[in-house]
Scaffold this motif. Sequence first.
Motif, PDB file in Angstrom:
ATOM      1  N   ILE A   1      -3.653  14.241   1.404  1.00  0.00           N
ATOM      2  CA  ILE A   1      -3.423  12.940   1.606  1.00  0.00           C
ATOM      3  C   ILE A   1      -3.996  11.987   0.492  1.00  0.00           C
ATOM      4  O   ILE A   1      -5.238  12.010   0.591  1.00  0.00           O
ATOM      5  CB  ILE A   1      -3.635  12.584   2.789  1.00  0.00           C
ATOM      6  CG1 ILE A   1      -2.852  13.492   4.098  1.00  0.00           C
ATOM      7  CG2 ILE A   1      -3.107  11.194   3.234  1.00  0.00           C
ATOM      8  CD1 ILE A   1      -3.244  13.289   5.403  1.00  0.00           C
ATOM      9  N   TYR A   2      -3.333  11.191   0.057  1.00  0.00           N
ATOM     10  CA  TYR A   2      -3.816   9.998  -0.898  1.00  0.00           C
ATOM     11  C   TYR A   2      -3.818   8.663  -0.357  1.00  0.00           C
ATOM     12  O   TYR A   2      -2.502   8.609   0.165  1.00  0.00           O
ATOM     13  CB  TYR A   2      -3.331  10.127  -2.279  1.00  0.00           C
ATOM     14  CG  TYR A   2      -3.452  11.352  -3.008  1.00  0.00           C
ATOM     15  CD1 TYR A   2      -4.451  11.425  -4.276  1.00  0.00           C
ATOM     16  CD2 TYR A   2      -2.868  12.708  -2.765  1.00  0.00           C
ATOM     17  CE1 TYR A   2      -4.799  12.542  -4.845  1.00  0.00           C
ATOM     18  CE2 TYR A   2      -3.179  13.857  -3.705  1.00  0.00           C
ATOM     19  CZ  TYR A   2      -3.887  13.916  -4.605  1.00  0.00           C
ATOM     20  OH  TYR A   2      -4.033  14.994  -5.477  1.00  0.00           O
ATOM     21  N   TYR A   3      -4.543   7.918  -0.200  1.00  0.00           N
ATOM     22  CA  TYR A   3      -4.299   6.472   0.027  1.00  0.00           C
ATOM     23  C   TYR A   3      -4.732   5.692  -0.770  1.00  0.00           C
ATOM     24  O   TYR A   3      -5.926   5.835  -1.227  1.00  0.00           O
ATOM     25  CB  TYR A   3      -4.826   6.348   1.625  1.00  0.00           C
ATOM     26  CG  TYR A   3      -3.827   5.080   2.186  1.00  0.00           C
ATOM     27  CD1 TYR A   3      -2.956   5.271   2.902  1.00  0.00           C
ATOM     28  CD2 TYR A   3      -4.515   3.774   1.989  1.00  0.00           C
ATOM     29  CE1 TYR A   3      -2.205   4.093   3.355  1.00  0.00           C
ATOM     30  CE2 TYR A   3      -3.902   2.566   2.384  1.00  0.00           C
ATOM     31  CZ  TYR A   3      -2.512   2.910   3.252  1.00  0.00           C
ATOM     32  OH  TYR A   3      -1.818   1.829   3.623  1.00  0.00           O
TER      33      TYR A   3
ATOM     34  N   SER B   1       0.723  -1.216   0.067  1.00  0.00           N
ATOM     35  CA  SER B   1       0.030  -0.087  -0.029  1.00  0.00           C
ATOM     36  C   SER B   1       0.805   1.268  -0.072  1.00  0.00           C
ATOM     37  O   SER B   1       2.094   1.164   0.358  1.00  0.00           O
ATOM     38  CB  SER B   1      -0.702  -0.021   1.335  1.00  0.00           C
ATOM     39  OG  SER B   1      -0.194   0.069   2.335  1.00  0.00           O
TER      40      SER B   1
ATOM     41  N   HIS C   1      -6.707   2.411   6.880  1.00  0.00           N
ATOM     42  CA  HIS C   1      -5.370   2.787   6.712  1.00  0.00           C
ATOM     43  C   HIS C   1      -5.359   4.453   6.704  1.00  0.00           C
ATOM     44  O   HIS C   1      -4.396   5.066   7.105  1.00  0.00           O
ATOM     45  CB  HIS C   1      -4.734   2.168   5.300  1.00  0.00           C
ATOM     46  CG  HIS C   1      -4.400   0.948   5.614  1.00  0.00           C
ATOM     47  ND1 HIS C   1      -5.231  -0.311   5.552  1.00  0.00           N
ATOM     48  CD2 HIS C   1      -3.092   0.253   5.753  1.00  0.00           C
ATOM     49  CE1 HIS C   1      -4.205  -1.397   5.867  1.00  0.00           C
ATOM     50  NE2 HIS C   1      -3.201  -1.032   5.857  1.00  0.00           N
ATOM     51  N   MET C   2      -6.551   4.951   6.113  1.00  0.00           N
ATOM     52  CA  MET C   2      -6.510   6.395   6.041  1.00  0.00           C
ATOM     53  C   MET C   2      -6.556   6.986   7.396  1.00  0.00           C
ATOM     54  O   MET C   2      -5.964   7.948   7.787  1.00  0.00           O
ATOM     55  CB  MET C   2      -7.522   7.028   5.321  1.00  0.00           C
ATOM     56  CG  MET C   2      -7.623   8.520   5.257  1.00  0.00           C
ATOM     57  SD  MET C   2      -6.169   9.175   4.295  1.00  0.00           S
ATOM     58  CE  MET C   2      -6.740   9.292   2.586  1.00  0.00           C
TER      59      MET C   2
ATOM     60  N   SER D   1       1.002   5.853   0.721  1.00  0.00           N
ATOM     61  CA  SER D   1       0.414   7.118   0.815  1.00  0.00           C
ATOM     62  C   SER D   1       1.179   8.110   0.163  1.00  0.00           C
ATOM     63  O   SER D   1       2.371   8.005   0.154  1.00  0.00           O
ATOM     64  CB  SER D   1       0.355   7.196   2.256  1.00  0.00           C
ATOM     65  OG  SER D   1       1.611   7.605   2.968  1.00  0.00           O
TER      66      SER D   1
ATOM     67  N   GLU E   1       1.418  12.337   0.419  1.00  0.00           N
ATOM     68  CA  GLU E   1       1.338  13.607   0.963  1.00  0.00           C
ATOM     69  C   GLU E   1       1.892  14.800   0.156  1.00  0.00           C
ATOM     70  O   GLU E   1       3.081  14.709  -0.306  1.00  0.00           O
ATOM     71  CB  GLU E   1       2.181  13.714   2.262  1.00  0.00           C
ATOM     72  CG  GLU E   1       1.634  13.053   3.633  1.00  0.00           C
ATOM     73  CD  GLU E   1       2.656  13.170   4.685  1.00  0.00           C
ATOM     74  OE1 GLU E   1       2.831  14.150   5.000  1.00  0.00           O
ATOM     75  OE2 GLU E   1       2.746  12.095   5.509  1.00  0.00           O
TER      76      GLU E   1
ATOM     77  N   SER F   1      -3.093   6.869   8.907  1.00  0.00           N
ATOM     78  CA  SER F   1      -2.178   7.813   8.298  1.00  0.00           C
ATOM     79  C   SER F   1      -2.589   9.192   8.826  1.00  0.00           C
ATOM     80  O   SER F   1      -1.506  10.168   9.045  1.00  0.00           O
ATOM     81  CB  SER F   1      -2.482   7.845   6.842  1.00  0.00           C
ATOM     82  OG  SER F   1      -1.695   8.756   6.087  1.00  0.00           O
TER      83      SER F   1
END
Length: 382
Positions: A306-308, A288, A327-328, A290, A292, A331
């Motif tokens: 923020i992208y996840y 996975s 997970h977000m 992330s 920023e 994060s």
Amino acid sequence: MQSRMHPKYYLSQEIFDREQAKIFRKVWLFAGLASLVSENNSYLTRKIAGVPVVIQNFKGELKAFENICLHRSAPLQQGFCGRRALVCPYHAWSYDSSGAVRQIPDCDALYRFNDGERQSLKLREFALQQVGSLLFINLSSDPMPLETQFSDKFIKLLEDSSKQYDTEVMFTTWHASFNWKLVYENLRDLNHVRYIHPKSLGQALKFQKHASDIFIDEAAGPLTDLSPAGLRTEMRRFSQAGAEDAEYAQARHYAWMDMVEPWRGTDGYYNWLAYPNLHIASGTGGYSFSIENHVPVSPGKTDVEIYYFTAKKKQPYATSHQVLLSHMHYSKKVVGEDIAILEAVQSALHPDAPMPSQGAYETQNRLVERWYTTLMETGHEI
């Protein structure tokens, strides 16, 4: 060793404006994920260095234009992303893939533009480049090659890893109260993890602590090549990628990991720092990712986007949304811990605040400071 970063660099509007002109309107900046504009007429909107931008898909061709209609300055597209033709919602002026006006309703009766006036109506276009699944934009009228800003090795790692991104993406924005430079100084300082993240990232990963003698003497001296080419070469050093020197304290395998095709798929904390404002990480060894993106808004304000997403799915599975959501949340917990301390730092700064004292392990920050202060305090350009 004393830092070169006087408090004014985090507080002054005049210096912020100088940064926008000398850095953010000159370099390649992350603009979004290609998967979000994969269909005809799909679009992304951004504000890059204060300039509203739209990235539009024209039958598979991606173009970037200033997101301002040439009639009454209305935004052509609104919202973070969507799918509609490039048509102004105010008076329905439409534009083609070159940015030229395609149609103006009732043009002859209402506007009476002659042929020369109409042909001159063309949106400002910006350079756009795709690296794997990542989109980069450059606002300069004479953009430097992407390979000038980032090394071939760095671009290859970005391209290779981002091709493994899944298309299901979760996104959020955190409106933070600190200067954009603080977050990158923090990201280059892994010593903070055990103190700021003891119950989150610090429990999962144990970063090795060491101070390197490499570049210490160099970072203490002045820059010698102040030409645009020399300043660009120096800037390239600030973008780095690879596996961090860390041990997993709590390595675990989750059921969702069997549903994706990991990038590389080995234990490791992968880290991409793309100067000036992009951070990509994989704390799961490529299962996975992330992203920023730190967007400067004012001297004391930064939007943290923020992208996840996971690696590509082998096949759709019912709980993928819940995986992203959990997970977000994690994060946001880690990022929230960083934001809290950086906002505290920003709130303590004032024009007569003491200059920071730095340790030997902070050589990378010192190299960036040397370049940045040289650029800000001289007439030299990149």
